[in-house]
Design a protein around this motif. Structure first.
Motif, PDB file in Angstrom:
ATOM      1  N   PRO A 107     118.592  45.170  -8.457  1.00 51.70           N
ATOM      2  CA  PRO A 107     119.420  44.540  -9.289  1.00 51.70           C
ATOM      3  C   PRO A 107     120.120  45.842  -9.931  1.00 51.70           C
ATOM      4  CG  PRO A 107     117.730  42.747  -9.314  1.00 51.70           C
ATOM      5  CD  PRO A 107     117.330  44.075  -9.068  1.00 51.70           C
ATOM      6  N   ILE A 108     121.361  45.356 -10.251  1.00 54.18           N
ATOM      7  CA  ILE A 108     122.058  46.305 -11.284  1.00 54.18           C
ATOM      8  C   ILE A 108     122.470  45.924 -12.600  1.00 54.18           C
ATOM      9  CG2 ILE A 108     124.203  47.721 -11.377  1.00 54.18           C
ATOM     10  CD1 ILE A 108     124.513  48.029  -8.286  1.00 54.18           C
ATOM     11  N   ARG A 109     122.145  46.497 -13.625  1.00 56.89           N
ATOM     12  CA  ARG A 109     122.248  46.177 -15.033  1.00 56.89           C
ATOM     13  C   ARG A 109     123.422  46.619 -15.582  1.00 56.89           C
ATOM     14  NH1 ARG A 109     118.781  43.467 -16.959  1.00 56.89           N
ATOM     15  NH2 ARG A 109     118.404  42.991 -19.033  1.00 56.89           N
ATOM     16  N   ILE A 110     124.280  45.832 -15.968  1.00 54.53           N
ATOM     17  CA  ILE A 110     125.460  46.037 -16.661  1.00 54.53           C
ATOM     18  C   ILE A 110     125.326  45.381 -18.168  1.00 54.53           C
ATOM     19  CG2 ILE A 110     128.001  45.958 -16.719  1.00 54.53           C
ATOM     20  CD1 ILE A 110     127.009  47.402 -14.188  1.00 54.53           C
ATOM     21  N   GLY A 111     125.243  46.189 -19.140  1.00 56.51           N
ATOM     22  CA  GLY A 111     125.033  45.384 -20.418  1.00 56.51           C
ATOM     23  C   GLY A 111     123.829  44.457 -20.235  1.00 56.51           C
ATOM     24  N   THR A 112     123.972  43.238 -20.758  1.00 55.22           N
ATOM     25  CA  THR A 112     122.938  42.336 -20.656  1.00 55.22           C
ATOM     26  C   THR A 112     122.623  41.603 -19.340  1.00 55.22           C
ATOM     27  OG1 THR A 112     124.333  40.659 -21.595  1.00 55.22           O
ATOM     28  CG2 THR A 112     123.070  41.909 -23.233  1.00 55.22           C
ATOM     29  N   ALA A 113     123.726  41.875 -18.489  1.00 54.06           N
ATOM     30  CA  ALA A 113     123.744  41.135 -17.196  1.00 54.06           C
ATOM     31  C   ALA A 113     122.883  42.113 -16.197  1.00 54.06           C
ATOM     32  CB  ALA A 113     125.214  40.864 -16.798  1.00 54.06           C
ATOM     33  N   SER A 114     122.363  41.143 -15.275  1.00 58.26           N
ATOM     34  CA  SER A 114     121.694  41.908 -14.215  1.00 58.26           C
ATOM     35  C   SER A 114     122.149  41.425 -12.677  1.00 58.26           C
ATOM     36  CB  SER A 114     119.985  41.467 -14.384  1.00 58.26           C
ATOM     37  OG  SER A 114     119.258  41.925 -13.262  1.00 58.26           O
ATOM     38  N   LEU A 115     122.722  41.995 -12.019  1.00 59.32           N
ATOM     39  CA  LEU A 115     123.485  41.742 -10.978  1.00 59.32           C
ATOM     40  C   LEU A 115     122.968  41.965  -9.824  1.00 59.32           C
ATOM     41  CD1 LEU A 115     126.915  42.957 -12.301  1.00 59.32           C
ATOM     42  CD2 LEU A 115     126.191  40.505 -12.618  1.00 59.32           C
ATOM     43  N   LYS A 116     122.896  41.342  -8.731  1.00 60.04           N
ATOM     44  CA  LYS A 116     122.396  41.366  -7.588  1.00 60.04           C
ATOM     45  C   LYS A 116     123.553  41.280  -6.476  1.00 60.04           C
ATOM     46  CE  LYS A 116     118.694  41.811  -4.569  1.00 60.04           C
ATOM     47  NZ  LYS A 116     119.428  42.342  -3.516  1.00 60.04           N
ATOM     48  N   THR A 117     123.673  42.445  -5.919  1.00 62.46           N
ATOM     49  CA  THR A 117     124.612  42.416  -4.616  1.00 62.46           C
ATOM     50  C   THR A 117     124.244  42.963  -3.559  1.00 62.46           C
ATOM     51  OG1 THR A 117     127.003  43.258  -4.337  1.00 62.46           O
ATOM     52  CG2 THR A 117     125.660  44.825  -5.498  1.00 62.46           C
ATOM     53  N   SER A 118     124.976  42.803  -2.460  1.00 66.01           N
ATOM     54  CA  SER A 118     124.269  43.480  -1.077  1.00 66.01           C
ATOM     55  C   SER A 118     125.819  44.063  -0.588  1.00 66.01           C
ATOM     56  CB  SER A 118     123.997  42.367  -0.375  1.00 66.01           C
ATOM     57  OG  SER A 118     125.011  41.182   0.303  1.00 66.01           O
ATOM     58  N   VAL A 119     125.809  44.423   0.703  1.00 68.83           N
ATOM     59  CA  VAL A 119     126.949  45.417   1.360  1.00 68.83           C
ATOM     60  C   VAL A 119     126.911  44.915   2.903  1.00 68.83           C
ATOM     61  CG1 VAL A 119     125.440  47.452   1.612  1.00 68.83           C
ATOM     62  CG2 VAL A 119     128.008  47.413   1.663  1.00 68.83           C
ATOM     63  N   SER A 120     128.128  44.788   3.339  1.00 67.07           N
ATOM     64  CA  SER A 120     128.398  44.731   4.717  1.00 67.07           C
ATOM     65  C   SER A 120     128.736  45.994   5.218  1.00 67.07           C
ATOM     66  CB  SER A 120     129.385  43.625   5.158  1.00 67.07           C
ATOM     67  OG  SER A 120     128.672  42.200   4.849  1.00 67.07           O
ATOM     68  N   ILE A 121     128.307  46.582   6.504  1.00 69.08           N
ATOM     69  CA  ILE A 121     128.506  47.860   6.887  1.00 69.08           C
ATOM     70  C   ILE A 121     129.120  47.953   8.176  1.00 69.08           C
ATOM     71  CG2 ILE A 121     127.999  50.167   7.211  1.00 69.08           C
ATOM     72  CD1 ILE A 121     125.687  49.636   5.182  1.00 69.08           C
ATOM     73  N   GLY A 122     130.298  48.246   8.705  1.00 69.09           N
ATOM     74  CA  GLY A 122     130.598  48.599   9.959  1.00 69.09           C
ATOM     75  C   GLY A 122     130.564  50.013  10.479  1.00 69.09           C
ATOM     76  N   ILE A 123     130.223  50.286  11.526  1.00 68.79           N
ATOM     77  CA  ILE A 123     129.713  51.730  11.881  1.00 68.79           C
ATOM     78  C   ILE A 123     130.632  51.872  13.206  1.00 68.79           C
ATOM     79  CG2 ILE A 123     128.163  53.377  12.704  1.00 68.79           C
ATOM     80  CD1 ILE A 123     126.196  51.411  11.526  1.00 68.79           C
TER      81      ILE A 123
END
Length: 753
Positions: free
Chosen positions: A430-446
């Motif tokens: 997770p990525i921490r922004i201030g007091t928020a803990s954010l979970k993100t993912s990514v889609s990749i085209g090659i």
């Protein structure tokens, strides 16, 4: 003494103590009394009383500043520095008066000058603290202020030239420098304030005009003192500028303490170029005056430095603009333009690489739920994580929104897939922004190069398609495949590439021999167009001619083919080779201008008309027989032969065959191929040959791929044949060697031109 009234208010969640107005009122009252007394003059012996009244006004100004500092609890450095500047200057005046000892004035230089000099760095400190709020424009602001200060110094050096020449200031060089330096320092402060006002983004407080007025009064007083230093006495009108200047600056400090300085979207202030224009104009004026009358060399040097410094940004402006245009403002990564710029020279047919398009999943939810500030902070941290997963030679760019791109130089397919998985893994935590803990993912085209192309825009489009496939399938990453391409998108892309090919003439003609069966000689070749696609290689006509016809590009393409075929036929004719060249034309090319166009082309290449044949499909001729017959008749009259191509595939009436001006019928390959397995096909071919001969037409059999079919065609009386049994379509350079090697060919002496 009654305590100074004060109360606290809440501003933006913070407690701010309101400042009493009593010191301000007192200062203004004393200052007005001082001015009135100055105007009355000798009526109240102002030369004695007025001196101390002025000091009282300055001490009241100090009280205003001290009150502002105490009430703001040292939280505003502009107030602290401004108050210190006013206090230092007042202390110098108090010391100056207390040490007069009956004199009308001190020598030019005294210990009080130390306090006077300290005033200027303190005021510059107050302005410098203000400048810190203008992130990103501090250096341009300082540069503009320095240009203004140099310009003002050049003007001042010219104005004060009499003093410099006479050696005023007590006859010493040091005294002369002290006299001159005050106006220069005043102008430095004024130009610094002007630069802040020109920023149009910073409000210097509700009383910024008082700051400007105070500095102007200071400058006027210092200039008057420098010009009349030998006649100066304490209590003269010159003192008024200094005293009222200190009062005005103190009132500005009080205004800052009450309202603060903040970034505000206001148009109040000076236009951004006003100070720079004024500065350069002043410098030019000094140099022009110096060309007409003698002025101080120092003034000329300062004016020249002003112009040089003003021109300095021009040397870097183009580089700065390029940087801004190719850099993403948020992440400082290359943007789409920067990516295209960096990819130039890296895409090579012999050099492997991979372009990755990355799109964050559900990023819009972050913006909607937590706001764009959190979204921006998330993008910055994501870009940092991506960067640490890449090599130094790789390219990382932000294309906009939540889309990123990565170019991997020199990596194979498996290595590119490993990098994609590594980029996915970077977002596992997770990525921490201030007091928020954010979970993100990514889609990749090659998309791979050179496999998927070496054209930047094409490679980016394929990586984009692969990215959407990855997002729709939720697979994390996806390697581009031709199966991913949508038919409509592929058609549009091919059409755009076809237009480019026409502009760049990416086409080449191959020639297939037509053998006369009775003599085994080659008297003609058919020109067949090939598209040398920069990415896909050489394409056959079936892959692009239907699209060219549909898009209305066939006339333009036919013109290119005609020109190339006539040029090649002319070369063979010059070499004594008596073969003609057959060129295919679509029905859209059968226009009124066609005969004139072809005859002009033949004339330009000095080629006999009999060396050119036009092949036109049956269905195209039947679409408008009367119109086609009229145009073809003009061509045939000029000596150009006409061949009806793909005969037997349409539904035309045999009656039209009698009326069409033609020399040759070409049997469609479907009849010829069927002859090996279907006896009826052979009978049909024989009937068509007999019919054609009865109309005085030659017959050409297309698609002859084996010896058995060739034997049968000879028996049926077919005139000519072409197909893989003889030769595939050949490049122009291989035609003559093939003819010479495989068949007898009729040679003639070159026709004189």
């Amino acid at each position: 003494m009654r305590a100074v009234a004060q109360r606290e208010v809440v501003v933006g969640g913070a407690v701010r103590t309101q400042i009493s107005r009593i010191p301000v009122i007192t200062t203004v009252a004393v200052s007005l009394l001082y001015v009135v007394g100055l105007l009355l003059g000798d009526l109240v012996r102002f030369d004695v009383v007025g001196v101390w009244l002025g000091i009282i006004a300055e001490l009241a100004a100090v009280a205003v500043c001290v009150s502002a500092v105490l009430r703001t609890r040292l939280s505003q450095w502009q107030v602290v520095f401004g108050a210190a500047a006013v206090t230092a200057y007042t202390a110098g005046d108090v010391y100056y008066l207390s040490t007069l000892d009956g004199q009308q004035a001190h020598d030019v230089v005294s210990a009080a000058d130390v306090a006077y000099i300290v005033f200027y760095p303190l005021m510059l400190g107050a302005l410098a603290v203000t400048v810190r709020k203008l992130k990103g424009v501090t250096w341009p602001l300082l540069l503009d202020s320095l240009v203004g200060a140099l310009a003002a110094a050049s003007v001042m050096a010219m104005v004060l030239a009499p003093i410099l020449r006479s050696g005023a200031g007590g006859g010493t060089t040091f005294g002369m420098i002290v006299v001159v330096i005050y106006p220069l320092l005043d102008l430095l402060l004024i130009t610094a304030v002007g630069g802040l006002l020109a920023s149009r983004g910073l409000d210097l407080g509700p009383r910024w005009l008082l700051l400007v007025a105070g500095l102007v009064l200071f400058t006027a007083a210092d200039i008057a003192f420098a010009l009349g230093v030998q006649d100066y006495v304490v209590g003269s009108a010159v003192d008024t500028g200094w005293i009222l200047g200190i009062v005005a600056i103190a009132l500005w400090v009080d205004g800052v303490a009450r309202g603060g300085t903040a970034l505000r979207h206001q148009d109040r202030g000076l236009p951004a170029v006003t100070m720079l224009m004024g500065s350069t104009t002043s410098a030019v004026a000094v140099l022009l005056i110096g060309c007409q009358v003698p002025i101080a060399p120092l003034a000329q040097v300062l004016a020249a430095l002003t112009l040089l410094l003003a021109a300095l940004p021009l040397l870097f402006r183009n580089r700065m603009l390029v940087t801004l245009a190719t850099t993403d403002e948020l992440t400082k990564l290359p943007n789409r333009r920067g990516l295209v710029r960096d990819l130039r020279g890296r895409l090579d047919k012999r050099h492997p690489g991979a372009l990755l398009f990355l799109d964050l999943d559900r990023f819009k939810d972050v913006n909607d739920a937590l706001g764009h500030n959190v979204g921006d902070a998330l993008l910055v941290q994501v870009s940092e994580r991506f960067a640490r997963a890449l090599r130094q030679e790789d390219i990382l760019a932000r294309l906009g929104g939540d889309e990123f791109a990565v170019f991997l130089d020199g990596l194979s397919t498996e290595e590119a897939l490993r990098v994609a998985r590594r980029l996915e893994a970077e977002l596992a935590e997770p990525i921490r922004i201030g007091t928020a803990s954010l979970k993100t993912s990514v889609s990749i085209g090659i998309a791979l190069t050179p496999e998927n192309g070496t054209d930047i825009s094409l490679l980016m489009r394929k990586a984009d398609i692969a990215m959407f496939r990855a997002k729709s399938s939720r697979s994390g990453h996806h390697l581009y495949s031709s199966m991913d391409d949508d038919g409509g998108a592929r058609k549009l892309r091919t059409l755009e590439e076809l237009r480019t090919a026409l502009l760049e003439n990416q086409f080449e003609l191959h020639y297939q021999p037509k053998v006369r069966l009775s003599e085994d000689t080659v008297t003609s070749v058919e020109a067949l167009v090939r598209w040398n696609h920069p990415v896909l290689g050489q394409l056959p006509p079936t892959s692009f001619l239907p699209l060219a016809e549909e898009a209305g590009l066939m006339p333009q393409l036919s013109t290119l083919v005609l020109e190339a075929a006539v040029d090649q036929a002319s070369r063979w004719h010059d070499d004594g080779l008596t073969i003609s060249v057959a060129v295919n034309l679509s029905g859209s090319c059968i226009q009124q201008y066609l005969p004139r166009q072809i005859l002009t082309l033949l004339e330009q290449h000095n080629l006999p008309a009999k060396c050119l044949m036009l092949e036109i499909t049956e269905d195209m001729l039947m679409a408008d027989p009367a119109h086609s017959a009229k145009i073809l008749a003009r061509l045939r009259t000029a000596g150009i032969e006409i061949s009806i191509d793909d005969f037997g595939t349409g539904y035309s009436s045999l009656a039209y065959l009698r009326d069409l001006p033609a020399d040759e019928l070409k049997l469609d390959r479907s009849f010829i191929t069927a002859m090996r397995t279907d006896p009826r096909a052979g009978g049909l071919v024989g009937s068509i040959i007999d019919l054609a001969h009865s109309l005085d037409l030659r017959v050409v059999a297309e698609g002859v791929d084996n010896a058995e079919t060739l034997v049968e065609l000879r028996a049926l009386g077919c005139d000519l044949a072409q197909g893989f049994h003889f030769a595939k379509p050949l490049p122009a350079a291989k035609v003559v060697p093939w003819i010479t090697r495989n068949t007898p060919v009729v040679k003639v002496t070159a026709v004189p031109r």
